[in-house]
Design an enzyme around this catalytic site. Structure first.
Site, mmCIF file in Angstrom:
data_model
loop_
_atom_site.group_PDB
_atom_site.id
_atom_site.type_symbol
_atom_site.label_atom_id
_atom_site.label_comp_id
_atom_site.label_asym_id
_atom_site.label_seq_id
_atom_site.Cartn_x
_atom_site.Cartn_y
_atom_site.Cartn_z
ATOM 1 C CE LYS A 71 -4.150 1.997 1.999
ATOM 2 N NZ LYS A 71 -3.798 3.350 1.578
ATOM 3 C CE LYS A 98 -9.441 1.116 3.221
ATOM 4 N NZ LYS A 98 -10.028 2.456 3.446
ATOM 5 C CE LYS A 109 -4.557 2.989 6.468
ATOM 6 N NZ LYS A 109 -4.950 4.255 5.822
#
EC number: 6.5.1.1
Length: 359
Positions: free
Chosen positions: A34, A238, A240
């Site tokens: 990412k 995602k 994260k």
């Protein structure tokens, strides 16, 4: 100007059950780095006209000079190795070489040249340039670094429909296009997004921890069998530490009287796209000083008097020059009642020329 809504595939928040289901179905997962950049969609039509757009289909100010006809796109389209003779869209992350994310995204959103950015301009200036000179900022493409996620036929993009190409095949399409981009636009650093195959959740977690230790924001976990969808959809996730959301600034958050940040702007009241109003704080002291000084100057200019808390029975006297500005916040998680834990201000999302319009 091309009238098109690019609406690229955007990852949703991490959902372990959905990811495990994709893993069970495909036997493995694709995990990509990412990147800290600005999502960009480069649309090239069959007349070799290109349009450098953001993920919400707005022109990227610093790259506006690249819009329009370029004979190099014509040569690329005519190359026998190009499978997209009728036009295509490149979907990827735009970054500025050698600078951090905030500096790079700021440069890409910049409209006017000044002494702080003229070294990145495509022209060499002998004398310092001031913003009031109104010289359009044109980022030299030699500073551009682009990580590609996907390439789509332009007619599919224009239709608004999903692109019926699975993630595992899309990677090959990108690899096929890279040599052409590198040949015809060698000044730009073109690369495919760095990706890995993982075969269980333990391996995924280990890769995530490794990439975090290397300084990356996290991973985008992809279902290899999922086609390229339009918009924020399941199939890309995602991975994260935090989630993010976009919104519009509605007010200022001031430091508490009697504490260290008294008299300083410590964040903003932000109306999120979900309709929830949050106080997004957790900004650096440098930003506190910058925002406070800007508010103070605007207030003194308008009223000749500045009082963030009011005096006696009098109300506070401040003007919010950031009112209506588009911005992005981050948060740790969403609670069952819909509130957000630890919302933090991340960055403005508007352009220098129009801070209220999300780029």
């Amino acid at each position: 100007m091309m009238n098109i809504k690019t609406n690229p595939f955007k990852a949703v928040s991490f959902v372990e059950s959905a990811i495990k289901k994709a893993l069970d179905n495909a036997g493995y997962l694709i995990a990509e780095i990412k990147y800290d950049g600005v999502r960009g969609n480069i649309c090239v039509d069959n007349t070799a006209n290109s349009y450098w757009l953001s993920r919400v289909s707005k022109t990227i100010p610093a790259l506006e000079h690249l819009n329009g006809f370029d004979v190099r796109w014509k040569r690329l389209l005519n190359d026998d190795r190009c499978f997209y003779k009728d036009g295509f869209m490149l979907d990827g992350e735009l970054m500025v070489k050698g600078v951090d994310f905030n500096t790079g995204s700021g440069l890409l959103r910049t409209k006017w040249t000044d002494t702080k950015n003229q070294e990145f301009h495509e022209e060499l200036f002998v004398e310092p340039i001031r913003k009031k000179d109104k010289v359009p900022f044109k980022l030299h493409t030699g500073h551009l670094h682009i990580k590609l996620y996907a390439i789509l036929p332009l007619h599919i993009v224009e239709s608004g429909e999903d692109c019926d190409v699975m993630t595992l095949l899309m990677q090959e399409h990108v690899k096929n296009m890279l040599p052409l981009l590198q040949e015809y636009f060698p000044e730009i650093e073109w690369q495919a997004a760095e990706s890995y195959e993982v075969y269980d959740m333990v391996e995924l977690q280990q890769l995530y921890e490794q990439k975090r230790a290397e300084g990356h924001e996290g991973l985008i976990v992809k279902d290899p069998m999922c086609i390229y969808k339009r918009g924020k959809k399941s199939g890309w996730w995602k991975m994260k530490p935090e989630n993010e959301a976009d919104g519009i600034i509605q007010g200022l958050v001031w430091g508490t009287k009697g504490l260290a940040n008294e008299g300083k702007v410590i964040g903003f009241e932000v109306l999120l796209e979900s309709g929830r109003l949050v106080n997004a704080t957790n900004i650096s002291r440098a930003l506190m000083d910058e925002f406070t000084e800007t508010v103070k100057e605007a207030t003194l200019s308008q009223w000749g008097f500045f009082s963030p808390y009011g005096i006696g029975d009098n109300d506070a006297c401040t003007i919010n020059p950031y009112d209506g500005w588009a911005c992005q916040i981050s948060y740790m998680e969403e609670t069952p009642d819909g509130s957000l834990r630890h919302p933090s201000f991340v960055m403005f999302r508007g352009t220098e020329d129009n801070p209220q319009e999300k780029m």
